[in-house]
Scaffold this motif. Sequence first.
Motif, short mmCIF file in Angstrom:
data_model
loop_
_atom_site.label_atom_id
_atom_site.label_comp_id
_atom_site.label_asym_id
_atom_site.label_seq_id
_atom_site.Cartn_x
_atom_site.Cartn_y
_atom_site.Cartn_z
N GLY A 1 0.80 -1.21 0.00
CA GLY A 1 0.00 0.00 0.00
C GLY A 1 0.84 1.26 0.00
N LEU B 1 -0.49 4.72 1.35
CA LEU B 1 -0.71 4.90 2.78
C LEU B 1 0.61 4.95 3.55
N THR C 1 2.50 1.95 6.05
CA THR C 1 2.60 0.60 5.49
C THR C 1 4.05 0.16 5.27
N LYS D 1 -1.01 -2.65 4.41
CA LYS D 1 -2.24 -1.88 4.52
C LYS D 1 -3.43 -2.69 5.03
N ASP E 1 -8.60 -3.78 0.51
CA ASP E 1 -8.40 -2.36 0.79
C ASP E 1 -9.72 -1.61 0.81
#
Length: 336
Positions: free
Chosen positions: A11, A14, A18, A23, A111
């Motif tokens: 991810g 993020l 991460t 994530k 996700d």
Amino acid sequence: MKIIVPMAGRGSRLRPHTLTVPKPLIPIAGKPIVHRLVEDIAKVLDEKIDEVAFIIGEDFGEKVEQDLMKIANSLGAKGTIYYQDKPLGTGHAIMCAKESLTGPAVVAYADTLFKADFNLDKSADAVMWVKKVENPSAYGVVKLNDNNEITDLVEKPEEFVSDLAVIGIYYFKDVEVLKNKLQEVLDAKLTRGGEYQINDGIEAMRKSGLRFVPGKVDEWMDCGNKNVTVETNGRMLNFLHQDGEKLISDSVKIKDSEITEPCYIGENVELINAKIGPNVSVGDGTKIENSNIKNSLIQTFADIKNANLDNAMIGNHAKFDGKFTQISIGDYSVLE
């Protein structure tokens, strides 16, 4: 019934959160995204889950694998780990779990979260879960006929086709059919942007005459980047609060502090002269002192002092002392 969960990427949107934790294991309202996802899928299916297969990166580590096994076990299901060695797309990720691709199954990308209350049409060959959106040009959308059957799947249409966006969760009466179609995609080296996509397998299934129908969800919550993850955390807290779920641990130590619900407060959290909430999640072992925090997600064993935070996301074991707002700091970071 099986649940197949591709989650090979950590991810990148993020980061920094991460870099140490993938994530799908970022907690939302005190529980990892992927844990909430498979639990909610199991509720919609309303039948026994026999296996949960996770497709992960080879670098996720033993601790992550153990956590994923616990998620499967919590549903009374067998847990299986598969590895995707190269980021070659959604279709390639699913095929990394081909030994588990038999019988009825749900494929879900880890996700996203959702809220839904619909009866799954198990007479259909496949169900694509969708949500009505205001800007369909930003999504893959489905077109329906008068019998509520999916007749077309269009990726980011420039002109209006439909406002029903595909959210990345699919039911297959026999997922082996998808496996066979994706194998044809791989054999033909049919890629889009250098990646093998699930949509090409789905389109091959649909064009062969199989019946696809929509499953419409009430809420669709993304966890793609920091801002939407914090927003999703707040929305989930509100749903859980409305459902009467206990969100504040009995072991919380409160001194001269206020909690404005909805909030999730984990085990052995210490609050000293603090105002927390609304829409705040605080992980186990965190200490917050002389602070005002709302609309934020704080993970485990953080130490926060003299903070005035809104729309913030703070990682595990992080230390923060200051008056910044809208921050996003990852695991083991220190701001003093």
